[in-house]
Design a protein around this motif. Sequence first.
Motif, PDB file in Angstrom:
ATOM      1  N   LYS A  10     -44.157 -17.624  10.391  1.00 17.18           N
ATOM      2  CA  LYS A  10     -45.555 -17.626  10.796  1.00 17.18           C
ATOM      3  C   LYS A  10     -45.677 -17.856  12.302  1.00 17.18           C
ATOM      4  CE  LYS A  10     -49.958 -19.938   9.948  1.00 17.18           C
ATOM      5  NZ  LYS A  10     -50.640 -21.046   9.279  1.00 17.18           N
ATOM      6  N   GLY A  49     -45.967 -15.854  16.607  1.00 21.80           N
ATOM      7  CA  GLY A  49     -46.932 -15.779  17.696  1.00 21.80           C
ATOM      8  C   GLY A  49     -46.539 -16.591  18.908  1.00 21.80           C
ATOM      9  N   PHE A  55     -49.985 -17.439  20.882  1.00 19.02           N
ATOM     10  CA  PHE A  55     -50.248 -18.124  19.625  1.00 19.02           C
ATOM     11  C   PHE A  55     -49.267 -19.265  19.385  1.00 19.02           C
ATOM     12  CE2 PHE A  55     -52.170 -14.014  19.263  1.00 19.02           C
ATOM     13  CZ  PHE A  55     -53.352 -14.256  18.588  1.00 19.02           C
ATOM     14  N   ASP A 104     -49.341 -22.927  14.522  1.00 18.65           N
ATOM     15  CA  ASP A 104     -50.447 -23.058  13.572  1.00 18.65           C
ATOM     16  C   ASP A 104     -51.501 -21.980  13.759  1.00 18.65           C
ATOM     17  OD1 ASP A 104     -51.572 -23.807  15.960  1.00 18.65           O
ATOM     18  OD2 ASP A 104     -52.382 -25.729  15.237  1.00 18.65           O
ATOM     19  N   ASP A 105     -51.192 -20.989  14.595  1.00 17.26           N
ATOM     20  CA  ASP A 105     -52.067 -19.854  14.894  1.00 17.26           C
ATOM     21  C   ASP A 105     -53.239 -20.195  15.804  1.00 17.26           C
ATOM     22  OD1 ASP A 105     -50.586 -17.881  13.731  1.00 17.26           O
ATOM     23  OD2 ASP A 105     -51.604 -17.986  11.795  1.00 17.26           O
ATOM     24  N   MET A 117     -54.734 -20.536  19.451  1.00 17.04           N
ATOM     25  CA  MET A 117     -54.397 -19.624  20.542  1.00 17.04           C
ATOM     26  C   MET A 117     -54.775 -20.190  21.896  1.00 17.04           C
ATOM     27  SD  MET A 117     -57.325 -16.668  19.941  1.00 17.04           S
ATOM     28  CE  MET A 117     -57.134 -16.520  18.171  1.00 17.04           C
ATOM     29  N   ASN A 119     -59.161 -21.609  17.806  1.00 18.48           N
ATOM     30  CA  ASN A 119     -58.548 -21.083  16.581  1.00 18.48           C
ATOM     31  C   ASN A 119     -59.624 -20.348  15.791  1.00 18.48           C
ATOM     32  OD1 ASN A 119     -57.178 -20.601  14.156  1.00 18.48           O
ATOM     33  ND2 ASN A 119     -56.065 -22.538  14.281  1.00 18.48           N
ATOM     34  N   TYR A 164     -57.150 -16.711  12.461  1.00 14.80           N
ATOM     35  CA  TYR A 164     -56.274 -15.558  12.341  1.00 14.80           C
ATOM     36  C   TYR A 164     -55.135 -15.654  13.350  1.00 14.80           C
ATOM     37  CZ  TYR A 164     -59.987 -13.292   9.620  1.00 14.80           C
ATOM     38  OH  TYR A 164     -60.926 -12.984   8.665  1.00 14.80           O
ATOM     39  N   GLY A 165     -54.010 -15.013  13.026  1.00 11.45           N
ATOM     40  CA  GLY A 165     -52.859 -15.029  13.905  1.00 11.45           C
ATOM     41  C   GLY A 165     -52.724 -13.751  14.703  1.00 11.45           C
ATOM     42  N   TYR A 166     -51.542 -13.560  15.219  1.00  7.75           N
ATOM     43  CA  TYR A 166     -51.250 -12.411  16.081  1.00  7.75           C
ATOM     44  C   TYR A 166     -51.575 -11.090  15.387  1.00  7.75           C
ATOM     45  CZ  TYR A 166     -48.330  -8.967  18.509  1.00  7.75           C
ATOM     46  OH  TYR A 166     -47.871  -7.853  19.166  1.00  7.75           O
TER      47      TYR A 166
END
Length: 303
Positions: free
Chosen positions: A42, A45, A67, A70-71, A73, A137, A140-142
């Motif tokens: 995960k 990022g 990222f 924990d996502d 940013m 945050n 959502y992630g990368y």
Amino acid sequence: MKLFLSILLALTVATCAGAQGVRRLKKGATAKVGKRGKKGKKGEGSTKHLVANLGNPSGAGRVSIRFNPDDSMLIHINAVNVNDVCNANCLLRISEGTCDSIGQDFTAPGYEDAWSNGENYYTLDEVGVSRNAFVTNNGYGYDENVGKVISLTDSTGAVWACTTLMPNSMEPNTMSASIGLYPNYQGELRPSGTVTVTFNYDDTLKLEYNIHGLEGNCDGCGIHIHAGISCETHEQVLGHGWNAGFVRDLWKSQYGAVYSTDAYGSGNSHFYLYNGWNVGINYGHAMVLHGQDGTRLGCGILH
């Protein structure tokens, strides 16, 4: 003899035990690394990031997004908007849709809207420069944020820059400008051709030109990136573009910021220079070609 055999047996046992220990250690180390790698999937990022190059009649620059595991940013804004000053009321948003039709803020269900809470803002100083950052945050992630629309609003709430988030691997380190007539130039020359600028890892640049339609045998004629971001009017082109906080103005003949032409008004060569800005800030700016007497002859926008 018995003593020798006893010592040999002891060494053999110790060696075998040591080998088993090494095997156990290697096995354990491999498993531990494997667990870390699996858990860290995960967290890709942390090594991959997104970028957005800004460039339009109001401003230019670059936004980068990195990222955390924990996502969350880190959003870094490095931009210029010559028409505005912001203290804490200019917002950045990631949204659905396109720049022609910006959609809803991009935030995962169950998360607070990261883009309109009044806490995640950027500033522009008295000359319109922003070098800001904040952490947020959107749930959502990368992978989910790539391809989404990113927009910046000014102090009035109007959008002045909009583009699409792209992987950093797609980020260009080379830009080019197609040269045309300088605004309001009334002479007989018809400048054309391409100027290409390639940035090195240290933000020094290589400027290459392949140009035509200029004065014949022009020796040491000026060619510069300007602070303006439009070739529509003389007023929008502005003067030389450089970061006075980092470097002196090197867009001068004594520092090699010149081109030369043959008897037919064509030239093809290059030089190296540094103007204190990176590829993102230089993106969207005007490239200007001067004549032997300093007259502005040609202009094009770097993309």
